[in-house]
Scaffold this motif. Sequence first.
Motif, PDB file in Angstrom:
ATOM      1  N   LEU A 106     -12.998  -4.556  -7.841  1.00 32.13           N
ATOM      2  CA  LEU A 106     -13.075  -3.662  -6.660  1.00 32.13           C
ATOM      3  C   LEU A 106     -12.030  -3.369  -6.177  1.00 32.13           C
ATOM      4  CD1 LEU A 106     -16.597  -4.529  -5.380  1.00 32.13           C
ATOM      5  CD2 LEU A 106     -16.045  -2.437  -6.202  1.00 32.13           C
ATOM      6  N   ALA A 107     -10.876  -4.147  -5.999  1.00 35.72           N
ATOM      7  CA  ALA A 107      -9.821  -4.091  -5.489  1.00 35.72           C
ATOM      8  C   ALA A 107      -8.837  -2.993  -5.921  1.00 35.72           C
ATOM      9  CB  ALA A 107      -8.887  -5.506  -5.490  1.00 35.72           C
ATOM     10  N   THR A 108      -9.186  -2.923  -7.110  1.00 38.86           N
ATOM     11  CA  THR A 108      -8.332  -1.648  -8.112  1.00 38.86           C
ATOM     12  C   THR A 108      -9.368  -0.521  -7.786  1.00 38.86           C
ATOM     13  OG1 THR A 108      -7.238  -3.188  -9.521  1.00 38.86           O
ATOM     14  CG2 THR A 108      -7.411  -1.197 -10.316  1.00 38.86           C
ATOM     15  N   VAL A 109     -10.602  -0.689  -8.275  1.00 40.30           N
ATOM     16  CA  VAL A 109     -11.515   0.348  -8.364  1.00 40.30           C
ATOM     17  C   VAL A 109     -11.570   1.466  -7.159  1.00 40.30           C
ATOM     18  CG1 VAL A 109     -13.722   1.185  -8.990  1.00 40.30           C
ATOM     19  CG2 VAL A 109     -12.262  -0.472 -10.524  1.00 40.30           C
ATOM     20  N   ALA A 110     -12.018   0.544  -6.095  1.00 39.29           N
ATOM     21  CA  ALA A 110     -12.328   1.293  -4.820  1.00 39.29           C
ATOM     22  C   ALA A 110     -11.606   0.132  -3.591  1.00 39.29           C
ATOM     23  CB  ALA A 110     -13.889   0.944  -4.550  1.00 39.29           C
ATOM     24  N   PRO A 111     -10.414   0.496  -3.529  1.00 37.53           N
ATOM     25  CA  PRO A 111      -9.639  -0.597  -2.743  1.00 37.53           C
ATOM     26  C   PRO A 111     -10.075  -0.454  -1.140  1.00 37.53           C
ATOM     27  CG  PRO A 111      -8.124   1.127  -3.524  1.00 37.53           C
ATOM     28  CD  PRO A 111      -9.525   1.166  -4.502  1.00 37.53           C
ATOM     29  N   GLN A 112     -10.698   1.012  -0.897  1.00 37.17           N
ATOM     30  CA  GLN A 112     -10.879   1.353   0.570  1.00 37.17           C
ATOM     31  C   GLN A 112     -12.237   0.756   0.838  1.00 37.17           C
ATOM     32  OE1 GLN A 112     -11.332   3.469  -2.172  1.00 37.17           O
ATOM     33  NE2 GLN A 112     -13.479   3.834  -1.869  1.00 37.17           N
ATOM     34  N   THR A 113     -13.024  -0.047  -0.087  1.00 35.66           N
ATOM     35  CA  THR A 113     -14.322  -0.324   0.370  1.00 35.66           C
ATOM     36  C   THR A 113     -14.351  -1.857   0.597  1.00 35.66           C
ATOM     37  OG1 THR A 113     -15.102   1.192  -1.380  1.00 35.66           O
ATOM     38  CG2 THR A 113     -16.356  -0.842  -0.603  1.00 35.66           C
ATOM     39  N   HIS A 114     -14.668  -1.992   1.786  1.00 38.53           N
ATOM     40  CA  HIS A 114     -14.825  -3.558   2.335  1.00 38.53           C
ATOM     41  C   HIS A 114     -16.174  -4.273   1.780  1.00 38.53           C
ATOM     42  CE1 HIS A 114     -11.841  -2.197   4.790  1.00 38.53           C
ATOM     43  NE2 HIS A 114     -12.620  -1.474   5.703  1.00 38.53           N
ATOM     44  N   ILE A 115     -15.913  -5.696   1.366  1.00 36.10           N
ATOM     45  CA  ILE A 115     -16.795  -6.547   0.752  1.00 36.10           C
ATOM     46  C   ILE A 115     -17.619  -7.633   1.815  1.00 36.10           C
ATOM     47  CG2 ILE A 115     -17.354  -7.780  -1.282  1.00 36.10           C
ATOM     48  CD1 ILE A 115     -14.976  -6.211  -2.546  1.00 36.10           C
ATOM     49  N   LEU A 116     -18.593  -7.387   1.979  1.00 32.34           N
ATOM     50  CA  LEU A 116     -19.419  -8.649   2.533  1.00 32.34           C
ATOM     51  C   LEU A 116     -20.337  -9.431   1.411  1.00 32.34           C
ATOM     52  CD1 LEU A 116     -20.415 -10.183   5.151  1.00 32.34           C
ATOM     53  CD2 LEU A 116     -22.149  -8.629   5.499  1.00 32.34           C
ATOM     54  N   VAL A 117     -19.822 -10.720   1.290  1.00 29.85           N
ATOM     55  CA  VAL A 117     -20.825 -11.475   0.535  1.00 29.85           C
ATOM     56  C   VAL A 117     -21.960 -11.854   1.118  1.00 29.85           C
ATOM     57  CG1 VAL A 117     -20.798 -13.756  -0.786  1.00 29.85           C
ATOM     58  CG2 VAL A 117     -18.629 -12.305  -0.987  1.00 29.85           C
ATOM     59  N   VAL A 118     -22.862 -11.643   0.609  1.00 30.03           N
ATOM     60  CA  VAL A 118     -24.360 -12.157   1.168  1.00 30.03           C
ATOM     61  C   VAL A 118     -25.069 -13.009  -0.019  1.00 30.03           C
ATOM     62  CG1 VAL A 118     -26.411 -11.550   2.067  1.00 30.03           C
ATOM     63  CG2 VAL A 118     -24.593 -10.170   2.412  1.00 30.03           C
ATOM     64  N   THR A 119     -24.993 -14.292   0.061  1.00 31.88           N
ATOM     65  CA  THR A 119     -25.584 -15.236  -0.878  1.00 31.88           C
ATOM     66  C   THR A 119     -26.313 -16.376  -0.589  1.00 31.88           C
ATOM     67  OG1 THR A 119     -24.594 -16.110  -2.919  1.00 31.88           O
ATOM     68  CG2 THR A 119     -23.260 -16.413  -0.974  1.00 31.88           C
ATOM     69  N   MET A 120     -26.746 -17.192  -1.655  1.00 23.78           N
ATOM     70  CA  MET A 120     -27.389 -18.305  -1.033  1.00 23.78           C
ATOM     71  C   MET A 120     -26.376 -19.649  -1.118  1.00 23.78           C
ATOM     72  SD  MET A 120     -30.403 -18.104  -0.325  1.00 23.78           S
ATOM     73  CE  MET A 120     -31.047 -19.767  -0.249  1.00 23.78           C
ATOM     74  N   PHE A 121     -25.233 -19.395  -1.693  1.00 17.07           N
ATOM     75  CA  PHE A 121     -24.145 -20.510  -2.163  1.00 17.07           C
ATOM     76  C   PHE A 121     -23.095 -20.677  -0.947  1.00 17.07           C
ATOM     77  CE2 PHE A 121     -26.008 -18.733  -5.969  1.00 17.07           C
ATOM     78  CZ  PHE A 121     -26.343 -19.955  -6.572  1.00 17.07           C
ATOM     79  N   ASP A 122     -23.174 -21.859  -0.464  1.00 18.18           N
ATOM     80  CA  ASP A 122     -22.319 -21.946   0.668  1.00 18.18           C
ATOM     81  C   ASP A 122     -21.439 -23.054   0.407  1.00 18.18           C
ATOM     82  OD1 ASP A 122     -24.047 -24.288   0.717  1.00 18.18           O
ATOM     83  OD2 ASP A 122     -24.221 -24.458   2.882  1.00 18.18           O
ATOM     84  N   ASP A 123     -21.192 -23.539  -0.870  1.00 18.71           N
ATOM     85  CA  ASP A 123     -20.240 -24.595  -1.404  1.00 18.71           C
ATOM     86  C   ASP A 123     -18.720 -23.946  -1.035  1.00 18.71           C
ATOM     87  OD1 ASP A 123     -19.098 -23.766  -4.370  1.00 18.71           O
ATOM     88  OD2 ASP A 123     -21.376 -22.912  -3.710  1.00 18.71           O
ATOM     89  N   ASP A 124     -17.821 -24.950  -0.788  1.00 16.23           N
ATOM     90  CA  ASP A 124     -16.383 -24.748  -0.858  1.00 16.23           C
ATOM     91  C   ASP A 124     -15.882 -23.943  -1.892  1.00 16.23           C
ATOM     92  OD1 ASP A 124     -16.342 -25.960   1.448  1.00 16.23           O
ATOM     93  OD2 ASP A 124     -15.251 -27.625   0.908  1.00 16.23           O
ATOM     94  N   ASP A 125     -16.192 -24.136  -3.224  1.00 20.60           N
ATOM     95  CA  ASP A 125     -15.530 -23.563  -4.361  1.00 20.60           C
ATOM     96  C   ASP A 125     -15.902 -21.822  -4.196  1.00 20.60           C
ATOM     97  OD1 ASP A 125     -14.522 -25.731  -5.346  1.00 20.60           O
ATOM     98  OD2 ASP A 125     -15.856 -26.317  -6.732  1.00 20.60           O
ATOM     99  N   SER A 126     -17.099 -21.585  -4.002  1.00 15.99           N
ATOM    100  CA  SER A 126     -17.632 -20.407  -4.061  1.00 15.99           C
ATOM    101  C   SER A 126     -17.178 -19.548  -2.697  1.00 15.99           C
ATOM    102  CB  SER A 126     -19.332 -20.293  -3.733  1.00 15.99           C
ATOM    103  OG  SER A 126     -19.852 -20.858  -4.737  1.00 15.99           O
ATOM    104  N   VAL A 127     -17.076 -20.125  -1.391  1.00 17.59           N
ATOM    105  CA  VAL A 127     -16.441 -19.521  -0.270  1.00 17.59           C
ATOM    106  C   VAL A 127     -15.058 -19.031  -0.606  1.00 17.59           C
ATOM    107  CG1 VAL A 127     -15.703 -19.963   2.160  1.00 17.59           C
ATOM    108  CG2 VAL A 127     -18.048 -20.664   1.373  1.00 17.59           C
ATOM    109  N   PHE A 128     -14.095 -20.260  -1.088  1.00 14.89           N
ATOM    110  CA  PHE A 128     -12.635 -19.864  -0.851  1.00 14.89           C
ATOM    111  C   PHE A 128     -12.545 -19.069  -2.132  1.00 14.89           C
ATOM    112  CE2 PHE A 128     -12.868 -23.469   1.503  1.00 14.89           C
ATOM    113  CZ  PHE A 128     -12.313 -22.900   2.774  1.00 14.89           C
TER     114      PHE A 128
END
Length: 214
Positions: A72-94
């Motif tokens: 998305l950084a290439t296809v739609a750079p103007q679009t902001h992304i909010l992750v909404v997920t069940m996973f709160d582990d460090d690997d997923s977050v970072f």
Amino acid sequence: MNEPLRILIADDHPLFRKGLRALLATMPQTEVAGEATNGVEAVRLAGELRPDLILLDLHMPGGDGLTAIRRLATVAPQTHILVVTMFDDDDSVFAALRAGARGYTLKDTDDDEMIRAITAVGHGEAIFSPSIAGRIIAFFAQRPSQPATPFPSLTPSEHNVLQLLARGLPNETIAGRLNLSHKTVRNYVSAIFSKLHVASRAEAIVRAREAGIE
């Protein structure tokens, strides 16, 4: 009058998409531009619809969220992304933050917090649900300070090779990407092993990814 915030929902669970639509219906300055059920579809629709914001799950069949964020950084750079997920582990977050997400919240977040996150990220701010913010603070509090550039002993050319190495690319592909001879790439890889004090490609990849290179 301000234009409504156009939002794309990307999640493989129909009931959760329905819940997000219901929540967005209570926010007069938003409209649902479309829905996607996997990462590949999210990237395609973002390119077609040009939404202001994507509410994106990380783990979906047929195209995961992390790969989608990077594309998305290439296809739609103007679009902001909010992750909404069940996973709160460090690997997923970072991993999500490194890929380009502006916010990260959990699916069990209450409506008021979710509305605040949608509004903030939709207008270009960075925001995290309280539990995620706490993990980020704890993560950096327990880590020693890192140099601005990982592995400062590497030359710029060696950094370029290491970045491609971290993506799992073989020497022949790296040579083609960087317009180098195979022998030159082998020499760079050997120098990288020596400077990183590793004995194999696998160890070098682990060190690189731990440093945020991928």
